[in-house]
Design an enzyme around this catalytic site. Structure first.
Site, PDB file in Angstrom:
ATOM      1  N   GLY A 219     -47.509  53.003 -37.238  1.00 51.48           N
ATOM      2  CA  GLY A 219     -47.696  52.104 -36.104  1.00 51.48           C
ATOM      3  C   GLY A 219     -49.169  51.783 -35.911  1.00 51.48           C
ATOM      4  O   GLY A 219     -50.009  52.030 -36.785  1.00 51.48           O
TER       5      GLY A 219
ATOM      6  N   LEU B  57     -44.613  60.019 -37.452  1.00 50.00           N
ATOM      7  CA  LEU B  57     -43.500  59.636 -38.311  1.00 50.00           C
ATOM      8  C   LEU B  57     -43.780  58.362 -39.092  1.00 50.00           C
ATOM      9  O   LEU B  57     -43.601  58.316 -40.302  1.00 50.00           O
ATOM     10  CB  LEU B  57     -42.220  59.448 -37.489  1.00 50.00           C
ATOM     11  CG  LEU B  57     -41.405  60.693 -37.233  1.00 50.00           C
ATOM     12  CD1 LEU B  57     -40.189  60.365 -36.359  1.00 50.00           C
ATOM     13  CD2 LEU B  57     -40.966  61.342 -38.530  1.00 50.00           C
TER      14      LEU B  57
ATOM     15  N   HIS C 245     -51.464  53.191 -34.126  1.00 45.68           N
ATOM     16  CA  HIS C 245     -52.404  54.311 -34.198  1.00 45.68           C
ATOM     17  C   HIS C 245     -52.805  54.586 -35.646  1.00 45.68           C
ATOM     18  O   HIS C 245     -53.965  54.898 -35.923  1.00 45.68           O
ATOM     19  CB  HIS C 245     -51.804  55.572 -33.589  1.00 45.68           C
ATOM     20  CG  HIS C 245     -51.614  55.502 -32.110  1.00 45.68           C
ATOM     21  ND1 HIS C 245     -52.537  54.959 -31.246  1.00 45.68           N
ATOM     22  CD2 HIS C 245     -50.592  55.926 -31.322  1.00 45.68           C
ATOM     23  CE1 HIS C 245     -52.099  55.047 -30.007  1.00 45.68           C
ATOM     24  NE2 HIS C 245     -50.919  55.630 -30.028  1.00 45.68           N
TER      25      HIS C 245
ATOM     26  N   HIS D 227     -50.524  63.003 -32.062  1.00 46.83           N
ATOM     27  CA  HIS D 227     -50.780  61.995 -31.033  1.00 46.83           C
ATOM     28  C   HIS D 227     -51.468  62.615 -29.833  1.00 46.83           C
ATOM     29  O   HIS D 227     -52.444  62.084 -29.320  1.00 46.83           O
ATOM     30  CB  HIS D 227     -49.471  61.330 -30.593  1.00 46.83           C
ATOM     31  CG  HIS D 227     -49.691  60.245 -29.595  1.00 46.83           C
ATOM     32  ND1 HIS D 227     -49.822  60.488 -28.239  1.00 46.83           N
ATOM     33  CD2 HIS D 227     -49.839  58.910 -29.760  1.00 46.83           C
ATOM     34  CE1 HIS D 227     -50.025  59.342 -27.612  1.00 46.83           C
ATOM     35  NE2 HIS D 227     -50.041  58.373 -28.511  1.00 46.83           N
TER      36      HIS D 227
END
Length: 122
Positions: free
Chosen positions: A75, A72, A77, A9
């Site tokens: 989502g 993880l 992104h 990220h």
């Protein structure tokens, strides 16, 4: 020739950046016969755009870049932001196959690490 690009990220935290770099160094050792690059989606350098350019510049004749998210779960992104950037890279480098892996997810190995952290606290 193939290269692997691990996408984190990104964080403004220097400690987080160093931890990510440690993971990339381990990946380089484990995939010793493959070029492995760490990059960030946002907030820290290197950014994906710069890393893609670096990979192409350093590896003439590269045929594929395997992009694996260090996230993880799936989502926004993973579903939207990173794929949109990868589409831009595919336009910029049409002769290079760019594939996108899946996030870490609910893998039993993740549960093992989490169990170890709980056991440290017990």
């Amino acid at each position: 020739m193939k290269a692997v690009m691990i996408v984190g990220h990104g964080s403004r935290s220097l400690k987080s950046q160093e931890e990510f770099k440690k993971i990339i160094e381990v990946m380089k050792q484990k995939l010793a016969h493959t070029k492995v690059y760490g990059t960030n989606m946002e907030l820290a350098e290197p950014l994906m755009e710069d890393t893609i350019d670096e990979i192409v510049k350093e590896n003439s004749g590269i045929s594929e870049i395997i992009v694996v998210p260090f996230f993880l779960f799936e989502g926004m992104h993973i579903r939207k932001d990173i794929p949109e950037k990868l589409d831009e890279f595919r336009e910029k480098y049409p002769d290079i196959k760019i594939t996108f892996g899946r996030p870490l997810g609910a893998d039993p190995m993740i549960a093992e690490v989490l169990t170890a952290r709980v056991n440290e606290m017990l």
